[in-house]
Design a protein around this motif. Structure first.
Motif, short mmCIF file in Angstrom:
data_model
loop_
_atom_site.label_atom_id
_atom_site.label_comp_id
_atom_site.label_asym_id
_atom_site.label_seq_id
_atom_site.Cartn_x
_atom_site.Cartn_y
_atom_site.Cartn_z
N ASP A 8 0.82 -1.21 0.00
CA ASP A 8 0.00 0.00 0.00
C ASP A 8 0.85 1.27 0.00
OD1 ASP A 8 -2.33 -1.50 0.03
OD2 ASP A 8 -2.43 -1.54 2.22
N VAL A 9 1.92 1.28 0.77
CA VAL A 9 2.75 2.48 0.86
C VAL A 9 3.39 2.77 -0.50
CG1 VAL A 9 4.77 3.55 1.95
CG2 VAL A 9 3.19 2.16 3.32
N LEU A 10 3.99 1.75 -1.10
CA LEU A 10 4.60 1.95 -2.41
C LEU A 10 3.56 2.31 -3.46
CD1 LEU A 10 7.03 1.91 -4.27
CD2 LEU A 10 6.79 -0.58 -4.48
N HIS A 11 2.39 1.68 -3.38
CA HIS A 11 1.31 1.99 -4.32
C HIS A 11 0.94 3.47 -4.25
CE1 HIS A 11 -2.14 0.64 -6.85
NE2 HIS A 11 -2.68 1.74 -6.37
N ARG A 12 0.81 3.99 -3.03
CA ARG A 12 0.46 5.40 -2.87
C ARG A 12 1.57 6.31 -3.40
NH1 ARG A 12 -1.34 3.60 2.32
NH2 ARG A 12 0.40 4.65 3.38
N CYS A 13 2.82 5.90 -3.23
CA CYS A 13 3.93 6.72 -3.74
C CYS A 13 3.91 6.77 -5.26
CB CYS A 13 5.26 6.15 -3.24
SG CYS A 13 5.56 6.40 -1.48
N ILE A 14 3.64 5.64 -5.90
CA ILE A 14 3.55 5.61 -7.36
C ILE A 14 2.38 6.47 -7.82
CG2 ILE A 14 3.14 4.12 -9.36
CD1 ILE A 14 4.42 1.83 -7.68
N LYS A 15 1.25 6.31 -7.17
CA LYS A 15 0.06 7.07 -7.55
C LYS A 15 0.29 8.57 -7.40
CE LYS A 15 -4.95 7.16 -6.64
NZ LYS A 15 -6.06 6.50 -5.91
N GLU A 16 0.98 8.97 -6.35
CA GLU A 16 1.25 10.39 -6.13
C GLU A 16 2.25 10.92 -7.15
OE1 GLU A 16 1.26 14.12 -3.75
OE2 GLU A 16 -0.07 12.72 -4.78
N ALA A 17 3.28 10.13 -7.49
CA ALA A 17 4.23 10.55 -8.52
C ALA A 17 3.52 10.73 -9.86
CB ALA A 17 5.36 9.54 -8.65
N LEU A 18 2.60 9.84 -10.15
CA LEU A 18 1.85 9.92 -11.39
C LEU A 18 0.91 11.13 -11.40
CD1 LEU A 18 1.26 8.63 -14.11
CD2 LEU A 18 -0.28 7.03 -12.97
N ARG A 19 0.39 11.50 -10.24
CA ARG A 19 -0.43 12.71 -10.15
C ARG A 19 0.40 13.95 -10.48
NH1 ARG A 19 -1.46 16.89 -6.83
NH2 ARG A 19 0.13 16.22 -5.34
N LEU A 20 1.60 14.02 -9.91
CA LEU A 20 2.46 15.18 -10.13
C LEU A 20 3.11 15.17 -11.51
CD1 LEU A 20 4.20 15.33 -6.64
CD2 LEU A 20 2.58 17.01 -7.57
N HIS A 21 3.26 13.97 -12.08
CA HIS A 21 3.94 13.83 -13.37
C HIS A 21 3.11 12.94 -14.30
CE1 HIS A 21 7.52 15.53 -11.43
NE2 HIS A 21 7.32 14.67 -10.45
N PRO A 22 1.98 13.43 -14.79
CA PRO A 22 1.17 12.61 -15.69
C PRO A 22 1.96 12.27 -16.95
CG PRO A 22 0.42 14.90 -15.71
CD PRO A 22 1.41 14.78 -14.59
N VAL A 23 1.68 11.10 -17.52
CA VAL A 23 2.46 10.65 -18.68
C VAL A 23 2.01 11.31 -19.98
CG1 VAL A 23 3.07 8.45 -17.63
CG2 VAL A 23 0.98 8.63 -19.01
N THR A 24 0.89 11.99 -19.94
CA THR A 24 0.43 12.76 -21.10
C THR A 24 -0.12 14.08 -20.60
OG1 THR A 24 -0.99 12.74 -23.07
CG2 THR A 24 -1.89 11.75 -21.08
N PRO A 25 0.09 15.18 -21.29
CA PRO A 25 -0.36 16.47 -20.79
C PRO A 25 -1.86 16.64 -20.80
CG PRO A 25 0.58 16.70 -22.98
CD PRO A 25 0.87 15.30 -22.54
N MET A 26 -2.52 16.02 -21.77
CA MET A 26 -3.97 16.17 -21.87
C MET A 26 -4.56 15.00 -22.63
SD MET A 26 -4.14 19.31 -24.59
CE MET A 26 -2.85 20.20 -23.72
N ILE A 27 -5.84 14.79 -22.42
CA ILE A 27 -6.59 13.76 -23.13
C ILE A 27 -7.52 14.46 -24.10
CG2 ILE A 27 -8.22 11.85 -22.88
CD1 ILE A 27 -7.11 11.48 -20.02
N LEU A 28 -7.57 13.99 -25.33
CA LEU A 28 -8.35 14.66 -26.38
C LEU A 28 -9.58 13.84 -26.77
CD1 LEU A 28 -5.44 15.73 -28.76
CD2 LEU A 28 -6.56 17.12 -27.01
N ARG A 29 -10.63 14.56 -27.10
CA ARG A 29 -11.84 13.96 -27.64
C ARG A 29 -12.43 14.94 -28.67
NH1 ARG A 29 -10.00 10.37 -25.09
NH2 ARG A 29 -10.96 9.09 -23.46
N ARG A 30 -13.44 14.48 -29.37
CA ARG A 30 -14.14 15.34 -30.32
C ARG A 30 -15.65 15.27 -30.05
NH1 ARG A 30 -16.56 13.88 -34.99
NH2 ARG A 30 -15.49 11.87 -35.02
N ALA A 31 -16.30 16.41 -30.06
CA ALA A 31 -17.74 16.46 -29.86
C ALA A 31 -18.44 16.19 -31.19
CB ALA A 31 -18.17 17.82 -29.32
#
Length: 504
Positions: A352-375
């Protein structure tokens, strides 16, 4: 592309890429008429110079800064316009439900990721119709379910122990390079097949490097332009096709069955009973590796860097490792299995501790800047202040992770690395009323959420748990900036010194 542009120039090109995509989509798509409703006002727009819009601001301050500034100035729904085209940004859970959960008839992903076709190949991904793509996603979902992931832990552990066992007693390494290499070893064992791991690892790894190196900013505009990088990409892709087609044919002729994802794809069938073709198997393999390698490598390195600069969390992770491994060994000994064995699937799930650390790193450093869609159909969106805005059919939409992951109304001190924000009793991402799965978006949400989330966590946990348990690590280079608005990887090298720990 050669690194000859300044950061601001790169970000400007990234913005133009978004606009260019919008132009392609609007011109090529047949949109459905919007249902008649009372007309709320259009989203507020950023002020900019005539014609060029916000490009001068991006040149001066960078795209991330501009998006954040306009969010502060205009609210949760706003439009950035340039060269006569518009992108509407939707920020926060209150504005994101339709973006992530609307049916494909209303909010679509098709037409936005055609750049992947030369990499993944024909007959897969965004080269095919939606129904076929959904069936291929079903193949992935079956391969990535927990029962399958459990079987990959031991091969992962073996690859990692063998690789890091070759490190000396002490030394200095580029952590990013080391993680990239060990992930490729894992992929060759669990994904690409025994034939690759034992006989042609270096060749296939080199080809994948050429393939992924063919993803430049110019590729977003002109994916088939005959540049040197694209020619190398296409040559590598053709060679990979030959290699995997031969492996598939050999397996089928010999009747040999292996326990890897390649075999899962060979054995997959469509709803009408049709088997996957050799071309499809190769393309789906490439897609899995392309997505999985980038995510796992980027997040593993960012997590390690955050732990090395936050020793209190590093100590907590190490203590958790020691406690869980000791308990697992004691349990195995109690049941007559003997001691030893270290990490297994059950131990990984309890980290759990490591999982939270990974999740928090991913929050601060998302692997993509934005997600795109089309209406495909116009719709109305309401922000958290109660304002209603009308978004027209054909509009390009963006969910900016670089803003959504740092919202202060969701995350306390959002710029601080604080893994305990996800701990039981606090769980900031679960505390927003009505947010469903929209408060934490690093793996997306809704029907297009990343299916490989569990596999990514598993790989990252196996790597980091081994490093933390077996080595004293120290970051020798400055904490890196983010590379650019496309890859979001650490910029430059992540130089780390190591010293083996004496384990009792």
């Amino acid at each position: 592309m050669d690194h000859i542009f300044s950061t601001n120039a790169w970000l400007t090109i990234a913005l133009v890429f978004i606009i260019t995509l919008a132009a392609k989509v609007v011109r090529s798509s047949v949109t459905l008429p919007a249902e008649k409703t009372s007309k709320p006002r259009p989203p507020p727009e950023a002020k900019g110079a005539p014609l060029v819009g916000i490009i001068p601001a991006v040149l001066r301050r960078g795209l991330q800064a501009v998006i954040r500034e306009q969010h502060r100035a205009l609210g949760s729904v706003f439009t950035l316009r340039s060269l006569g085209l518009a992108v509407t940004f939707l920020v926060g859970p209150e504005c994101s439900d339709h973006f992530f959960h609307a049916p494909e008839l209303e909010i679509a992903i098709d037409g936005l990721y055609e750049v992947t076709v030369p990499i993944f190949g024909k007959e897969v991904g965004y080269d095919i119709d939606l129904d076929t793509r959904n069936e291929q996603h079903r193949f992935f979902a079956k391969m990535l379910r927990p029962a399958k992931l459990r079987g990959h832990v031991l091969p992962m552990v073996c690859e990692i122990e063998e690789y890091f066992g070759k490190w000396g007693e002490c030394g200095v390494v580029d952590l990013m390079q080391e993680v990239d290499h060990v992930l490729m070893l894992i992929a060759s064992r669990c994904l690409l097949g025994k034939e690759v791991r034992e006989n042609m690892f270096d060749e296939v790894a080199s080809l994948f490097h050429e393939l992924m190196g063919g993803m430049h900013l110019i590729s977003m505009f002109f994916p088939y332009l005959p540049t040197p990088g694209h020619r190398r990409r296409d040559k590598a892709r053709a060679k990979l096709g030959e290699i995997f087609s031969q492996i598939v044919k050999t397996r089928k002729m010999s009747g040999r069955v292996e326990d890897d994802m390649l075999q899962d794809l060979i054995d997959s069938t469509y709803g009408d009973g049709r088997a996957t073709t050799d071309t499809e198997v190769t393309g789906l393999l490439v897609a899995l590796l392309f997505a999985g390698h980038h995510t796992s490598s980027t997040v593993a390195v960012w997590t390690a860097l955050r732990l090395l600069t936050h020793p209190e969390h590093l100590r907590a992770v190490r203590a958790e490792q020691e406690r869980l491994v000791a308990a697992a060994e004691q349990q195995r000994s109690h049941h007559g299995g003997g001691g030893g064995g270290g990490i297994d699937y059950g131990v990984l799930l309890q980290m759990d501790v490591l999982h939270r650390c990974i999740k928090e790193a991913l929050r601060l450093h998302p692997v993509t800047p934005m997600i795109l869609r089309r209406a495909r159909r116009g719709f109305t969106v309401r922000d958290k202040e109660g304002g209603e805005y009308s978004v027209p059919a054909g509009r390009l939409l963006a969910s900016p992770l670089v803003v959504n992951t740092l919202l202060p109304n969701i995350y306390k001190d959002p710029h601080v690395f604080d893994p305990d924000r996800f701990a039981a009793g606090r769980a900031e991402d679960k505390a927003v009323a009505g947010a469903r799965d929209l408060a934490y978006l690093s793996f997306g949400a809704g029907k297009h959420a990343c299916m490989g989330e569990g596999y990514a966590y598993q790989q990252i946990k196996v790597i980091l748990s081994h490093l933390v348990s077996n080595f004293e690590l120290k970051l020798e280079s400055p904490f890196p900036e983010t590379e650019d608005m496309l890859s979001m990887r650490p910029k430059g090298k992540a130089i780390v010194s190591y010293k083996r720990r004496t384990l009792s």
